[in-house]
Design a protein around this motif. Structure first.
Motif, PDB file in Angstrom:
ATOM      1  N   ILE A 197       0.855  -1.179   0.000  1.00 16.20           N
ATOM      2  CA  ILE A 197       0.000   0.000   0.000  1.00 16.20           C
ATOM      3  C   ILE A 197       0.897   1.237   0.000  1.00 16.20           C
ATOM      4  O   ILE A 197       1.818   1.334   0.815  1.00 16.20           O
ATOM      5  N   LYS A 198       0.625   2.142  -0.907  1.00 17.72           N
ATOM      6  CA  LYS A 198       1.413   3.368  -1.001  1.00 17.72           C
ATOM      7  C   LYS A 198       0.485   4.566  -0.970  1.00 17.72           C
ATOM      8  O   LYS A 198      -0.596   4.540  -1.564  1.00 17.72           O
ATOM      9  N   MET A 199       0.915   5.624  -0.292  1.00 19.60           N
ATOM     10  CA  MET A 199       0.154   6.864  -0.278  1.00 19.60           C
ATOM     11  C   MET A 199       1.035   8.002  -0.767  1.00 19.60           C
ATOM     12  O   MET A 199       2.119   8.243  -0.232  1.00 19.60           O
ATOM     13  N   TYR A 200       0.551   8.697  -1.797  1.00 18.93           N
ATOM     14  CA  TYR A 200       1.207   9.892  -2.312  1.00 18.93           C
ATOM     15  C   TYR A 200       0.481  11.104  -1.728  1.00 18.93           C
ATOM     16  O   TYR A 200      -0.720  11.274  -1.944  1.00 18.93           O
ATOM     17  N   ARG A 201       1.205  11.910  -0.993  1.00 23.02           N
ATOM     18  CA  ARG A 201       0.608  13.092  -0.353  1.00 23.02           C
ATOM     19  C   ARG A 201       1.310  14.334  -0.881  1.00 23.02           C
ATOM     20  O   ARG A 201       2.531  14.469  -0.777  1.00 23.02           O
ATOM     21  N   ALA A 202       0.520  15.240  -1.460  1.00 25.68           N
ATOM     22  CA  ALA A 202       1.095  16.462  -2.043  1.00 25.68           C
ATOM     23  C   ALA A 202       0.198  17.647  -1.743  1.00 25.68           C
ATOM     24  O   ALA A 202      -1.017  17.501  -1.576  1.00 25.68           O
ATOM     25  N   GLN A 203       0.812  18.809  -1.677  1.00 21.66           N
ATOM     26  CA  GLN A 203       0.061  20.031  -1.397  1.00 21.66           C
ATOM     27  C   GLN A 203       0.678  21.199  -2.151  1.00 21.66           C
ATOM     28  O   GLN A 203       1.901  21.368  -2.188  1.00 21.66           O
ATOM     29  N   THR A 204      -0.190  21.992  -2.783  1.00 28.47           N
ATOM     30  CA  THR A 204       0.222  23.222  -3.439  1.00 28.47           C
ATOM     31  C   THR A 204      -0.612  24.362  -2.869  1.00 28.47           C
ATOM     32  O   THR A 204      -1.455  24.152  -1.993  1.00 28.47           O
ATOM     33  N   GLU A 205      -0.373  25.558  -3.368  1.00 27.73           N
ATOM     34  CA  GLU A 205      -1.175  26.696  -2.912  1.00 27.73           C
ATOM     35  C   GLU A 205      -2.644  26.536  -3.296  1.00 27.73           C
ATOM     36  O   GLU A 205      -3.525  27.067  -2.625  1.00 27.73           O
ATOM     37  N   ILE A 227      -8.779   8.445  -3.748  1.00 31.52           N
ATOM     38  CA  ILE A 227      -8.230   9.792  -3.866  1.00 31.52           C
ATOM     39  C   ILE A 227      -9.047  10.739  -3.004  1.00 31.52           C
ATOM     40  O   ILE A 227     -10.278  10.674  -2.993  1.00 31.52           O
ATOM     41  N   SER A 228      -8.365  11.581  -2.290  1.00 27.85           N
ATOM     42  CA  SER A 228      -9.014  12.636  -1.523  1.00 27.85           C
ATOM     43  C   SER A 228      -8.302  13.944  -1.859  1.00 27.85           C
ATOM     44  O   SER A 228      -7.080  14.025  -1.740  1.00 27.85           O
ATOM     45  N   TYR A 229      -9.079  14.942  -2.296  1.00 21.21           N
ATOM     46  CA  TYR A 229      -8.455  16.225  -2.614  1.00 21.21           C
ATOM     47  C   TYR A 229      -9.373  17.375  -2.211  1.00 21.21           C
ATOM     48  O   TYR A 229     -10.598  17.222  -2.129  1.00 21.21           O
ATOM     49  N   LYS A 230      -8.769  18.513  -1.946  1.00 24.28           N
ATOM     50  CA  LYS A 230      -9.520  19.701  -1.556  1.00 24.28           C
ATOM     51  C   LYS A 230      -8.822  20.924  -2.113  1.00 24.28           C
ATOM     52  O   LYS A 230      -7.620  21.101  -1.941  1.00 24.28           O
ATOM     53  N   LYS A 231      -9.594  21.760  -2.780  1.00 26.13           N
ATOM     54  CA  LYS A 231      -9.053  23.005  -3.310  1.00 26.13           C
ATOM     55  C   LYS A 231      -9.055  24.072  -2.223  1.00 26.13           C
ATOM     56  O   LYS A 231      -9.876  24.027  -1.297  1.00 26.13           O
ATOM     57  N   THR A 232      -8.158  25.020  -2.343  1.00 24.30           N
ATOM     58  CA  THR A 232      -8.066  26.099  -1.375  1.00 24.30           C
ATOM     59  C   THR A 232      -9.387  26.861  -1.313  1.00 24.30           C
ATOM     60  O   THR A 232      -9.947  27.236  -2.344  1.00 24.30           O
ATOM     61  N   GLY A 233      -9.892  27.059  -0.115  1.00 24.07           N
ATOM     62  CA  GLY A 233     -11.155  27.776   0.066  1.00 24.07           C
ATOM     63  C   GLY A 233     -12.349  26.867   0.222  1.00 24.07           C
ATOM     64  O   GLY A 233     -13.417  27.316   0.671  1.00 24.07           O
ATOM     65  N   GLU A 234     -12.198  25.583  -0.126  1.00 19.81           N
ATOM     66  CA  GLU A 234     -13.304  24.641   0.032  1.00 19.81           C
ATOM     67  C   GLU A 234     -13.325  24.092   1.451  1.00 19.81           C
ATOM     68  O   GLU A 234     -12.288  23.877   2.078  1.00 19.81           O
ATOM     69  N   GLU A 235     -14.517  23.862   1.960  1.00 19.46           N
ATOM     70  CA  GLU A 235     -14.655  23.360   3.328  1.00 19.46           C
ATOM     71  C   GLU A 235     -14.542  21.846   3.396  1.00 19.46           C
ATOM     72  O   GLU A 235     -14.034  21.297   4.371  1.00 19.46           O
ATOM     73  N   THR A 255      -4.233  23.302  -4.133  1.00 14.13           N
ATOM     74  CA  THR A 255      -4.855  22.003  -3.869  1.00 14.13           C
ATOM     75  C   THR A 255      -4.003  21.166  -2.922  1.00 14.13           C
ATOM     76  O   THR A 255      -2.779  21.204  -2.968  1.00 14.13           O
ATOM     77  N   SER A 256      -4.684  20.395  -2.086  1.00 17.49           N
ATOM     78  CA  SER A 256      -4.026  19.334  -1.328  1.00 17.49           C
ATOM     79  C   SER A 256      -4.633  18.008  -1.795  1.00 17.49           C
ATOM     80  O   SER A 256      -5.835  17.922  -2.048  1.00 17.49           O
ATOM     81  N   MET A 257      -3.790  16.964  -1.916  1.00 11.26           N
ATOM     82  CA  MET A 257      -4.269  15.707  -2.479  1.00 11.26           C
ATOM     83  C   MET A 257      -3.566  14.515  -1.843  1.00 11.26           C
ATOM     84  O   MET A 257      -2.354  14.545  -1.624  1.00 11.26           O
ATOM     85  N   ASP A 258      -4.337  13.468  -1.555  1.00  9.10           N
ATOM     86  CA  ASP A 258      -3.814  12.176  -1.122  1.00  9.10           C
ATOM     87  C   ASP A 258      -4.270  11.123  -2.119  1.00  9.10           C
ATOM     88  O   ASP A 258      -5.448  11.047  -2.465  1.00  9.10           O
ATOM     89  N   VAL A 259      -3.325  10.309  -2.597  1.00  9.83           N
ATOM     90  CA  VAL A 259      -3.643   9.192  -3.487  1.00  9.83           C
ATOM     91  C   VAL A 259      -3.138   7.919  -2.821  1.00  9.83           C
ATOM     92  O   VAL A 259      -1.944   7.796  -2.524  1.00  9.83           O
ATOM     93  N   ILE A 260      -4.045   6.966  -2.572  1.00 11.14           N
ATOM     94  CA  ILE A 260      -3.683   5.698  -1.931  1.00 11.14           C
ATOM     95  C   ILE A 260      -3.860   4.569  -2.947  1.00 11.14           C
ATOM     96  O   ILE A 260      -4.940   4.391  -3.517  1.00 11.14           O
ATOM     97  N   ILE A 261      -2.775   3.802  -3.173  1.00 11.36           N
ATOM     98  CA  ILE A 261      -2.780   2.677  -4.101  1.00 11.36           C
ATOM     99  C   ILE A 261      -2.577   1.396  -3.306  1.00 11.36           C
ATOM    100  O   ILE A 261      -1.569   1.238  -2.618  1.00 11.36           O
TER     101      ILE A 261
END
Length: 271
Positions: free
Chosen positions: A99-107, A135-143, A109-115
């Protein structure tokens, strides 16, 4: 008269300031254009294989989405027409499980991808894939975060798709005489369906490939049951082939290694 002289001086001073500002602006613009040109020239070169080609792909339904993972980025396409790109990161691995999780964040979007290496069936097509993806992601400003589920697979390195003839085994050159005088071992790899077939020194062999990024295993090897002289060399070859876990393609050669020994087997590509 005195007031007139002061007014003239002020106008001269003001004109000089405007001219200086204009020159500075032109210099800044020229610098920006030069910088942009340099960036454009830097980006025109061919990217290495690990960056130019995606090594993992996934899709999902309800809603529809598509994912590609490259060596330098993770790219998510949504049904709304959005393409969300975040930098590639080293995956966080779960111990004792694939199981691998890729976790990344930019100004933006934040995103997690689990394989997970868990068989997955596409809800619409019925196609079965070896990996489940969340996949779980959230754009800046979203609740709230967006949650997606689907199926995925690794894209086997296309450079492996060829006929390979054994050149070295355990850092020693090989010859026909070592393998009953018939021929040295060789194999043909079919990356489209992750399988291979060939000759192991006495018998015919077939098997499957297990491929992930930076990982290559020759698995489920089956062979005919002919008896030949010097069978020990064939056994050594098959053992080395099954113990390889990493690979390198370079100078028309395929190098197979593992954690304890480098270049267990070296194959040469033939046309």
């Amino acid at each position: 008269m005195k007031k007139s002289i002061m007014a003239v001086c002020f106008l001269v001073f003001l004109t000089h300031c405007v001219e200086m500002k204009k020159q500075n602006s032109e210099q800044t613009e020229a610098t920006e254009k030069t910088t942009d040109t340099i960036k454009a020239e830097e980006n025109t070169g061919d990217l290495p294989i690990e960056y130019a080609e995606n090594y993992f792909k996934a899709t999902g339904t309800e809603p529809f989405w598509g994912l590609k993972i490259y060596g330098d980025k993770v790219e998510l396409s949504t049904i709304e027409g959005d393409t969300i790109i975040v930098p590639h990161t080293e995956p966080i691995r779960v111990q004792d499980a694939n199981i691998k999780m890729y976790r990344a964040q930019t100004e933006a979007t934040s995103m997690d991808v689990i394989i997970s290496q868990k068989e997955c069936t596409n809800a619409m097509s019925g196609e079965v894939s070896p990996y489940s993806v969340t996949i779980s992601y959230k754009k800046t400003g979203e609740e709230e975060s967006h949650a997606l589920e689907g199926c995925g697979s690794y894209v086997t390195d296309y450079r492996l798709n060829d006929i390979w003839v054994l050149e070295e085994m355990m850092s020693q050159k090989v010859s026909k005489e070592e393998f009953n005088g018939k021929d040295v071992p060789y194999m043909e790899i079919y990356t489209n369906d992750n399988r291979f077939s060939g000759f192991s020194g006495c018998n015919r062999m077939t098997g499957s490939l297990f491929y992930e990024k930076d990982l290559l295993r020759f698995a489920q090897i089956a062979s005919t049951q002919m008896a030949c002289p010097k069978m020990e060399r064939e056994s050594e070859f098959l053992k080395a082939l099954q113990s390889g876990t990493t690979y390198k393609v370079e100078n028309n050669r395929l190098y197979l290694s593992n954690g304890s020994q480098e270049n267990l087997l070296i194959f040469k590509k033939i046309d």
